[in-house]
Design an enzyme around this catalytic site. Structure first.
Site, PDB file in Angstrom:
ATOM      1  N   GLU A 110      -4.225 -10.187   3.207  1.00  0.00           N
ATOM      2  CA  GLU A 110      -5.177  -9.875   4.280  1.00  0.00           C
ATOM      3  C   GLU A 110      -6.328 -10.870   4.399  1.00  0.00           C
ATOM      4  O   GLU A 110      -6.785 -11.165   5.498  1.00  0.00           O
ATOM      5  CB  GLU A 110      -5.765  -8.463   4.091  1.00  0.00           C
ATOM      6  CG  GLU A 110      -4.845  -7.338   4.517  1.00  0.00           C
ATOM      7  CD  GLU A 110      -3.817  -6.963   3.458  1.00  0.00           C
ATOM      8  OE1 GLU A 110      -3.652  -7.719   2.484  1.00  0.00           O
ATOM      9  OE2 GLU A 110      -3.166  -5.915   3.612  1.00  0.00           O
ATOM     10  N   GLU A 144       0.826  -1.214   0.000  1.00  0.00           N
ATOM     11  CA  GLU A 144       0.000   0.000   0.000  1.00  0.00           C
ATOM     12  C   GLU A 144       0.862   1.267   0.000  1.00  0.00           C
ATOM     13  O   GLU A 144       0.505   2.259  -0.637  1.00  0.00           O
ATOM     14  CB  GLU A 144      -0.978  -0.035   1.182  1.00  0.00           C
ATOM     15  CG  GLU A 144      -2.119  -1.002   0.878  1.00  0.00           C
ATOM     16  CD  GLU A 144      -2.978  -1.361   2.053  1.00  0.00           C
ATOM     17  OE1 GLU A 144      -2.417  -1.711   3.107  1.00  0.00           O
ATOM     18  OE2 GLU A 144      -4.219  -1.294   1.935  1.00  0.00           O
TER      19      GLU A 144
END
Ligand code: NAD
Length: 695
Positions: free
Chosen positions: A158, A138
């Site tokens: 995730e 990210e």
């Protein structure tokens, strides 16, 4: 080349510009080069790999303050760790978050930092070597350009923690590449390796480490490649198109991760379907959805699983001192064990009286290298390390011998009588037996202190667990060495005691046998499998029995039956007949199910009324066997049992493991239900005395 190069001193060398010698400010080192470019190196103190924590983001925020005050010509971000960019968020952080508001507040701060990075007036380049996962990815996505050193990989794992990206990944990745590809990456948790990442458009260019500085400078001064949105990207801004795509995704996901058990992928699809292409709305929705997920029972249990994995891994820390492994028996297991060890850097010799088996093993090694995405050179090196050795010349040189001959104590004893005298006196002899008593096999050995069980699970290249089975005369240092060997070959050791079926097969057998008993009583096999899958098992027990092989199941059941003091299901005579008739399961094309192209041909589930009852009959005896193993000292503690059952059998991870499930359901409730079933179905359900000690 696959990763960082070595400098002239033989040390790993990463081009960090002047940041290499800059003072640390929290987890960052920053310095400007003569061209006015700011080099920002992420270097989390005291850790081998970078994780993204509050400190990392706060540190980045401070760097952004300095950048705003005195803008550089451009910013280069990279990791100072030779192993890679960043392995994701600091997962310990998730355990400390109290409620959704707490999470939201933290996420909003993190988003603000990455928004600032993205909005900088000067060009930003992220250079990635090794893995850029989760929060690391990210940060990279908030930069204008991503350059990769060969060997880099990108991904959002995730979903494996019951989450989706939470630091802007959902809208930044769907905004940067084909949104369907972006969603697939996030929904599967898979990583995109360098070339794939380049094809997808995550990476703008792949550079060699020695060219990093020049490439970074060019990227700062050059024009940003502006492809503009493709046709598909534009189409996906239409809600009708997104709805159609979302429907497809949902049905693909539902098979792997039913919504009731794994809400995260469904939440991700929902948020993209509702807001895809609208950045601000998607950002708000991402934060709200992540905050809800991270405080859910599923995510907490999956985070627990992560820590159980770490705890098992820790047991394999240390030096194994094993360079050369000799594997005896090149069948289903021996062939794969040999291949896996060679893949993980061991020098391996492999023997079998059947020369064809040796040839087959080499072929399978090739296939495993492909499955593991090894490059041509890595495959060549792995295969070079794997030597067929029909004359067993490797035995005197081996540090470790793994016997994977037929599951017959007499044959194994004969093998040991031949090989043990030829082994080095400091080498370790192990057996991959799945059910024979290690104590009995150790008898008559010259060096029983250097003998243990080393129980791999099938398929070796996929199953993470390895049981290290001890016995009374095993030398503690040998056990340590074997646990370290598990770590060295990327496997999780579970040190367990010698007991019929050891830990995992002891616990799994009643689950499989109860399924056979249910079939005997007239229940549909599809209903039985459905009950287990609805509970969260990766595969129902009937299909699993077919996968394992009904002959092996029978063998394990017989050997457990004679060694346990508890009653077990009477195995119906028709099961042996089935095996004798060549219906041994998947490997013979027919068992309980017909098998075509590696798939069980299942009919529809017709009867749903007995599902809850069936689930309890399958699962509770498994829990009971775990308690028995704890009482008998076969396993160390409940956490070890949970970790072993999840990584050895795939026990419903979102339930946090069998003991954790028993605790959440209530030990008293489980015991009461077992007693009820003992009355209605037989003494095999009578709860183990060990439940009294559970709290
Ligand atoms: P297999 O029948 O596929 O392979 C056994 C191999 O041993 C054959 O290639 C055979 O030629 C060879 N062999 C026979 N006699 C030998 C001898 N005297 N010396 C050396 N090799 C000899 O069996 P497998 O499924 O690979 O099982 C091997 C061991 O692993 C068994 O102890 C089994 O219980 C255990 N195990 C099997 C599984 C599984 O799922 N198959 C899982 C875990 C453990």
């Amino acid at each position: 080349m696959t990763g960082p190069v070595l400098n002239h001193l033989g040390k790993t060398w990463l081009e960090l510009g002047p940041a290499r010698t800059a003072e640390r400010d929290g987890p960052w080192r920053a310095a400007r080069d003569p061209h006015g470019i700011l080099w920002l190196a992420l270097d989390v103190e005291g850790a081998a790999a970078n994780t993204i924590s509050r400190e990392v983001l706060e540190g980045l925020d401070r760097q952004l303050d300095a950048i705003t005050q005195d803008p550089p010509k451009g910013v280069v971000i990279r990791s100072a760790k030779p192993g890679g960019f960043a392995v994701g968020a600091d997962i310990a952080m998730f355990r400390d978050l109290k409620d959704a508001d707490d999470v939201k507040a933290m996420l909003e701060q993190g988003h603000a930092v990455l928004d600032r990075l993205e909005a900088l007036d000067c060009p930003t380049v992220c250079i990635v070597h090794g893995q850029a996962l989760g929060g690391g990815f990210e940060i990279a996505l908030a930069c204008d350009r991503i350059l990769a050193v060969d060997g880099a990989s990108f991904g959002f794992p995730e979903v494996k923690l019951g989450l989706h990206p939470g630091l802007g990944g959902t809208f930044r990745l769907t905004g940067r590449i084909d949104p369907i590809e972006a969603m697939t990456l996030m929904l599967t948790g898979k990583t995109a390796h360098t070339r794939k990442a380049e094809t997808l458009g995550i990476v703008e260019a792949v550079v060699e480490e020695r060219h990093v500085e020049a490439a970074a400078r060019d990227a700062i001064t050059g024009d940003r490649k502006q492809d503009g949105p493709g046709l598909k990207d534009r189409a996906m801004t239409l809600s009708v198109a997104r709805s159609l795509a979302a429907r497809k995704m949902r049905s693909a996901v539902e098979d792997r991760a039913p919504r009731d058990h794994y809400p995260a992928p469904h939440a991700l699809i929902r948020l993209w379907e509702a807001h895809g292409g609208e950045r601000k709305a998607m950002q708000e929705a991402e934060i709200a959805s992540f905050a809800e997920l991270v405080t859910s029972e599923t995510s907490r249990n999956l985070v627990r699983v992560f820590f159980l994995q770490q705890a098992l891994k820790k047991d394999g820390d240390g030096e194994d001192g094993i360079a050369h492994v000799h594997v005896v028996g090149a069948g289903t297991m021996g062939g794969e064990i040999a291949a896996w060890c060679a893949l993980k850097g061991k020098y391996v010799t492999l023997s079998d009286p059947d020369r064809e088996a040796l040839g087959g093993a080499i072929q399978r090694a090739n296939d495993i290298c492909k499955d593991q995405h090894l490059s041509g050179i890595e495959t060549r090196d792995a295969l070079d390390r794997l030597m067929p050795d029909p004359d067993e010349l490797g035995i005197p040189r081996a540090d470790l011998v793994i016997e994977a001959g037929p599951e017959d104590a007499e044959i194994k004893r004969k093998i040991y009588a031949e090989i043990e005298p030829r082994m080095s006196s400091t080498a370790t002899l192990t057996t991959n037996s799945s059910s024979l008593s290690i104590t009995d096999l150790a008898k008559n050995l010259e060096r029983p202190r250097r003998f243990a069980g080393l129980h791999f699970f099938n398929p070796v290249s996929k199953m993470q667990l390895l049981e290290v089975v001890s016995h009374d005369s095993l030398d503690g240092t040998v056990s340590d060495r074997l646990a370290a060997f598990c770590g060295a070959i990327g496997r999780l050791p579970a040190r367990v005691g010698d007991y019929p079926g050891y830990l995992v097969n002891r616990a799994l057998t009643p689950y499989l046998l109860e399924a056979i008993q249910l079939i005997e009583e007239g229940h549909e096999k599809e209903t039985i499998d459905h009950a287990a899958e609805a509970f969260g098992m990766p595969m129902g027990p009937v299909e699993l029995a077919d996968q394992i092989g009904l002959d092996i199941c029978l063998h394990v059941a017989e050997s457990l039956k004679s060694g346990l003091d508890k009653p077990m299901v009477d195995i119906p005579g028709w099961l042996s007949e089935k095996v004798e008739n060549g219906e041994a399961g998947r490997k013979s094309g027919r068992g309980f199910y017909e098998w075509k192209d590696g798939k069980a041909q299942k009919g529809n589930v017709l009867k749903m009324d007995a599902v809850d009852e069936i689930t309890d009959r399958l699962i509770l005896p498994l829990l009971d066997a775990c308690v028995e193993c704890l009482r008998k000292g076969v396993a160390r503690d409940s956490d070890q049992v949970d970790g072993a059952m999840i990584f050895g059998t795939g026990f419903a991870p979102f339930r946090g493991g069998p003991m954790h499930y028993a605790k959440s359901r209530g030990f008293d409730d489980v015991v009461a239900r077992l007693n009820e079933m003992a009355e209605s179905h037989g003494e095999r359900f009578r709860p183990d005395p060990g439940w009294q000690d559970m709290n």
